[in-house]
Each structure stands twice: as C-alpha cells, then as structure tokens.
Design a protein around this motif. Sequence first.
Motif, PDB file in Angstrom:
ATOM      1  N   ALA A 183       0.843  -1.191   0.000  1.00  0.00           N
ATOM      2  CA  ALA A 183       0.000   0.000   0.000  1.00  0.00           C
ATOM      3  C   ALA A 183       0.879   1.243   0.000  1.00  0.00           C
ATOM      4  N   TRP A 185       1.272   5.338   1.480  1.00  0.00           N
ATOM      5  CA  TRP A 185       0.811   6.349   2.431  1.00  0.00           C
ATOM      6  C   TRP A 185       1.861   7.460   2.520  1.00  0.00           C
ATOM      7  N   LYS A 196       0.931   7.947   9.867  1.00  0.00           N
ATOM      8  CA  LYS A 196       0.548   8.116   8.476  1.00  0.00           C
ATOM      9  C   LYS A 196      -0.363   9.329   8.312  1.00  0.00           C
ATOM     10  N   GLU A 197      -0.108  10.074   7.247  1.00  0.00           N
ATOM     11  CA  GLU A 197      -0.947  11.217   6.907  1.00  0.00           C
ATOM     12  C   GLU A 197      -1.705  10.858   5.639  1.00  0.00           C
ATOM     13  N   GLY A 198      -2.801  10.144   5.817  1.00  0.00           N
ATOM     14  CA  GLY A 198      -3.580   9.709   4.675  1.00  0.00           C
ATOM     15  C   GLY A 198      -3.002   8.459   4.042  1.00  0.00           C
ATOM     16  N   GLY A 199      -3.745   7.876   3.121  1.00  0.00           N
ATOM     17  CA  GLY A 199      -3.292   6.683   2.422  1.00  0.00           C
ATOM     18  C   GLY A 199      -3.928   6.608   1.053  1.00  0.00           C
ATOM     19  N   SER A 203      -3.056  10.197  -0.334  1.00  0.00           N
ATOM     20  CA  SER A 203      -1.657  10.482  -0.044  1.00  0.00           C
ATOM     21  C   SER A 203      -0.901  10.877  -1.315  1.00  0.00           C
TER      22      SER A 203
END
Length: 293
Positions: A183, A185, A196-199, A203
């Motif tokens: 994944a 992110w 994590k700042e979003g994914g 991201s």
Amino acid sequence: MNRARIHITGIVQGVGFRPFVYSLAMRHDLRGFCRNDSEGVTIEVEGERIEGFISEIKAIPPPLSRIDSLTVERLSPASYTDFRIVESVSEEGKFALVSPDIATCKDCASELFDPNDRRFRYPFINCTNCGPRYSIILDIPYDRPKTTMSKFSMCALCEEEYHDPRNRRFHSQPNACPACGPAVWLVRSGTEEGVKEGGGDASIERARELLREGAIVAIKGLGGFHIAADATNNDSVKRLRERKRKSNKSFAVMSPDIDAVRGFSSVSRGEEEILSWTLMPIVNLEKKPPNLI
C-alpha cells in the motif's frame, strides 16, 4: 518417444521465460517440466517435436531475455503425462543473472488509468512483462518467496491470474493488487515515524500538492528511495542540490511524453527512439532555453 534436458543461462529469470516455455511446449505438444535453478532455467521435454521447440526458443525468446548458452542432453523416455512449471532448485555456490527492474508496459499502463479496472491507479501494478525485478530479489532462483514480496499473500483473483497460462500475469512473481499487495501512504518530515498522513489516492494527491508548493518528497518503493522535486521550481532544485551535494551533476527529469520533453530539451530521432524503448532508460539530452537548473 524423444526426451531431452535443456539448460539455458543468461537473463532468463524475471522476464517471463518459464511462461514462454510453457506456452511453447503446449504448441509443440510436448510433455515434461521447466524450472528455475541457481544458474538459469532447466527444461525437460518429451515428444516428437523437440527440435522445433528448441529452434523457437532460440529464435523468438521473450523480448527482455538474453540467452547466453543453451545446452541439450538426450535422455531415455520418462513417460511424462503433461507439462508443468515446477518448484525451483537452489544450488550452493552458483548464480544466475537477474533482470533489471522493467518500466511499466503499455498493457499495465492502460489498466492503471482505467477507472473500471481493479488496479486503477495502483502504484505497484506489474505483470510478466514489467515491474520490479533486481530491486526486490533477496536470493536466487528468482521466486516470490525469495523477494521482498514474500510477505504479501496473493488474493484469490491474483492467484487465479498467476496460475492461468492464458494470462499475462502467469507466474509473475511480484503480482499484486490493492486488495493484497503493498500500500502507499504519506508521512510528513518531523512527525513520529510510522504516523501516516492519509493513504492511497489521498496520499498521492497530497504529495503532488507538496511538490507544487516546493517541497522535496522521498518516494520509497520496494527497492529503495526516489528523491523528487518540481524541476521547474528553481528554489526546490537548489535546496535539493545542497542536500544531495550535487552542485554540477545532472538530475533525472521525469516527463509524461515526448512532447513534454521537447519543451525543455532538443530531441533527435535517435534519442526519441531510445526514450521510447521498452526499458525507458535515462538519456542525456541537450537543454534549450529557458533551461532547467
């Protein structure tokens, strides 16, 4: 009934060689097996059309492969009933050449931008004809358990592709999709590691915004880091040069197509052919004003 053992060395792992041999054996009505080993690929075939099979291996191997040697040993019949790709064999003290990473092919690029495809905008898309090879391998022979993809178990759909001889992902070792693969992110500098700042798409969009704002982004892939900045932002490039201590060395510039490249460089017909090659190599071009720094 004829039977032969064929051993091939060169760049024959990670380039779709075993699926190619499988399809070729089916076309020539041969039985037996093929497998990777620590030096290349071993094939045993039994049937009446072995010579034509060998001739085609030499004449039309997979486009990304390179055959350095091909030896043939004649054997007594073994009464094989089908043809299979079997488990690889590892041998101490021997080595095989592994393909470099291969640029995204046209088929995968088409899926990547198709909203109806299950791999739509999936950054780790790949198939037998493209994707990571050298950067993910941990040991030879080249098989998924000996790569950095070993921790990712394929979902049912990816497994189906992997075992389907008609699919271009047949025996594609890095095969993955958003449901089962790596994944993506975003982690901002200065934050606690792992926060994590979003994914996913969010991201990626945020990384694009940061690049436009002049930030430097480190893109971590399966095999290492790419350091990215907006090539048209002189301040960003200057900061990157200072941090990388590359005051007079070229940075690679990524462009979506040849027309975009012509916007900042002169491109000859020969250079265009190289840029359009399947492997998409880095090419040194002559800059034209207004120059990128």
